[in-house]
Design a protein around this motif. Structure first.
Motif, short mmCIF file in Angstrom:
data_model
loop_
_atom_site.label_atom_id
_atom_site.label_comp_id
_atom_site.label_asym_id
_atom_site.label_seq_id
_atom_site.Cartn_x
_atom_site.Cartn_y
_atom_site.Cartn_z
N LEU A 1 -14.08 4.49 10.97
CA LEU A 1 -14.46 3.16 11.40
C LEU A 1 -15.29 2.46 10.34
O LEU A 1 -15.58 3.03 9.28
CB LEU A 1 -15.23 3.25 12.73
N ALA A 2 -15.69 1.23 10.60
CA ALA A 2 -16.41 0.43 9.60
C ALA A 2 -17.74 1.07 9.21
O ALA A 2 -18.20 0.93 8.07
CB ALA A 2 -16.62 -0.98 10.12
N GLU B 1 -9.86 -6.71 15.66
CA GLU B 1 -9.55 -5.79 14.57
C GLU B 1 -8.33 -4.94 14.91
O GLU B 1 -7.79 -4.98 16.02
CB GLU B 1 -10.77 -4.91 14.26
N HIS B 2 -7.90 -4.14 13.91
CA HIS B 2 -6.65 -3.39 14.02
C HIS B 2 -6.92 -1.90 13.84
O HIS B 2 -7.68 -1.51 12.95
CB HIS B 2 -5.66 -3.88 12.96
N LEU B 3 -6.27 -1.09 14.68
CA LEU B 3 -6.45 0.36 14.62
C LEU B 3 -5.11 1.06 14.48
O LEU B 3 -4.07 0.53 14.87
CB LEU B 3 -7.16 0.86 15.89
N GLU C 1 0.47 1.72 15.53
CA GLU C 1 -0.32 0.55 15.16
C GLU C 1 -0.72 -0.19 16.43
O GLU C 1 0.14 -0.53 17.26
CB GLU C 1 0.51 -0.37 14.25
N MET C 2 -2.03 -0.46 16.59
CA MET C 2 -2.49 -1.07 17.83
C MET C 2 -3.62 -2.05 17.59
O MET C 2 -4.56 -1.74 16.85
CB MET C 2 -2.97 0.01 18.81
N LEU D 1 -8.06 -0.27 10.24
CA LEU D 1 -7.31 -0.70 9.06
C LEU D 1 -7.12 -2.21 9.07
O LEU D 1 -7.30 -2.87 10.10
CB LEU D 1 -5.93 -0.02 9.04
N ALA D 2 -6.70 -2.74 7.93
CA ALA D 2 -6.27 -4.13 7.88
C ALA D 2 -4.97 -4.26 8.67
O ALA D 2 -4.31 -3.26 9.00
CB ALA D 2 -6.07 -4.56 6.43
N SER D 3 -4.56 -5.47 8.96
CA SER D 3 -3.33 -5.69 9.71
C SER D 3 -2.13 -5.17 8.94
O SER D 3 -2.18 -4.97 7.72
CB SER D 3 -3.15 -7.19 10.00
N VAL D 4 -1.02 -4.97 9.65
CA VAL D 4 0.21 -4.49 9.02
C VAL D 4 0.67 -5.46 7.93
O VAL D 4 1.05 -5.04 6.83
CB VAL D 4 1.32 -4.32 10.08
#
Length: 278
Positions: free
Chosen positions: A32-33, A83-85, A96-97, A163-166
């Motif tokens: 995580l961040a 945000e993206h996980l 990807e969620m 993560l950053a977006s796809v």
């Protein structure tokens, strides 16, 4: 689309249980961040938020199940809904969620839980390979309220990472930037991320290790004639049969005919954009 079949082989840190016949204790990693957090099975089970939950229609076991579980929101404290996980499992499945649904806690709304397999109470086998859905399994209460798809039930999970977006991570997957945000091709790209990317790569990009690339060296829209691609997605075994086949049937209750058309439209569009990966 792995859907209800499991996630880059990763090393899962194990400690041997003293109980005869018990499964080893496992480790879940959260990237995580604010840093990397690791939780053992024992640590997770000791959290005060751990409780028994009932899942009337479990996606993987195809029946009602009871789990010792923790709300995902507890483990994702500090993550923002926008945000993206990515959830990663032991077999190459990478789901990807968006973070929003995983953090939701509305009454009668969809709620995400981390189901924890207790070493002295292993879950049933999922099939002929004798593996269970453990050590950790992302399950949902009231999934229909949030339109939660089977790909959002990753099992054999060992890692969750922010993560950053796809589109940011894999620009070679993006449709033509000249297309509007609401263009059907971009709508198909969004559905592809949710329903296909957990198993498949495209233009060599993606994190999944489970299924074939859907644009290199050729797109399935190029070698499936007529409606055979739709037939294959709906019922793979009706066209190709082999003992180790992993792609499940994707019924309209999981991916509507309209959404399937949008995904195929995206794949057809990307078949013309293979050069962007070079």
């Amino acid at each position: 689309m792995r859907a209800w079949i499991a996630f880059v082989p990763l090393i899962c840190c194990l400690t041997v249980s003293a109980a005869e016949g018990a499964k080893p204790s496992a480790q879940l990693t959260l990237e995580l961040a604010d840093g990397v957090h690791t939780w053992t099975t024992a640590q997770l089970l000791a959290l005060p938020q751990a409780q028994n939950i009932q899942i009337p229609e479990d996606v993987s076991y195809k029946r009602a199940m009871t789990y010792r579980a923790i709300p995902m929101a507890v483990l994702l404290n500090g993550v923002n809904p926008e945000e993206h996980l990515q959830a990663v499992a032991t077999d190459g499945f990478a789901a990807e969620m968006p973070a929003g649904p995983l953090l939701a806690n509305e009454k009668n709304g969809s709620r995400a839980w981390l189901a924890i397999e207790q070493p002295n109470k292993p879950w049933p086998s999922l099939g002929k390979d004798q593996n269970t859905a453990g050590p950790f399994y992302l399950v949902w209460t009231h999934p229909k309220a949030g339109n939660i798809s089977p790909e959002q039930w990753p099992y054999a999970m060992v890692k969750v990472r922010l993560l950053a977006s796809v589109a940011e991570r894999f620009p070679v997957m993006r449709p033509d930037p000249a297309l509007g945000a609401n263009d059907p091709v971009n709508q198909g790209f969004a559905i592809f991320q949710k329903s296909c990317m957990a198993c498949h790569r495209l233009n060599g990009a993606g994190d999944s290790q489970l299924g074939p690339d859907l644009n290199q060296p050729h797109s399935p829209t190029e070698y499936f004639a007529g409606d055979y691609l739709r037939t294959y997605i709906r019922d793979p075994q009706s066209l190709r049969q082999w003992p180790q086949a992993k792609m499940p049937a994707i019924p309209a209750s999981v991916l509507s005919d309209g959404d399937l058309d949008l995904v195929i439209g995206y794949l057809k569009h990307m078949a013309q954009r293979r050069d962007v990966a070079k």
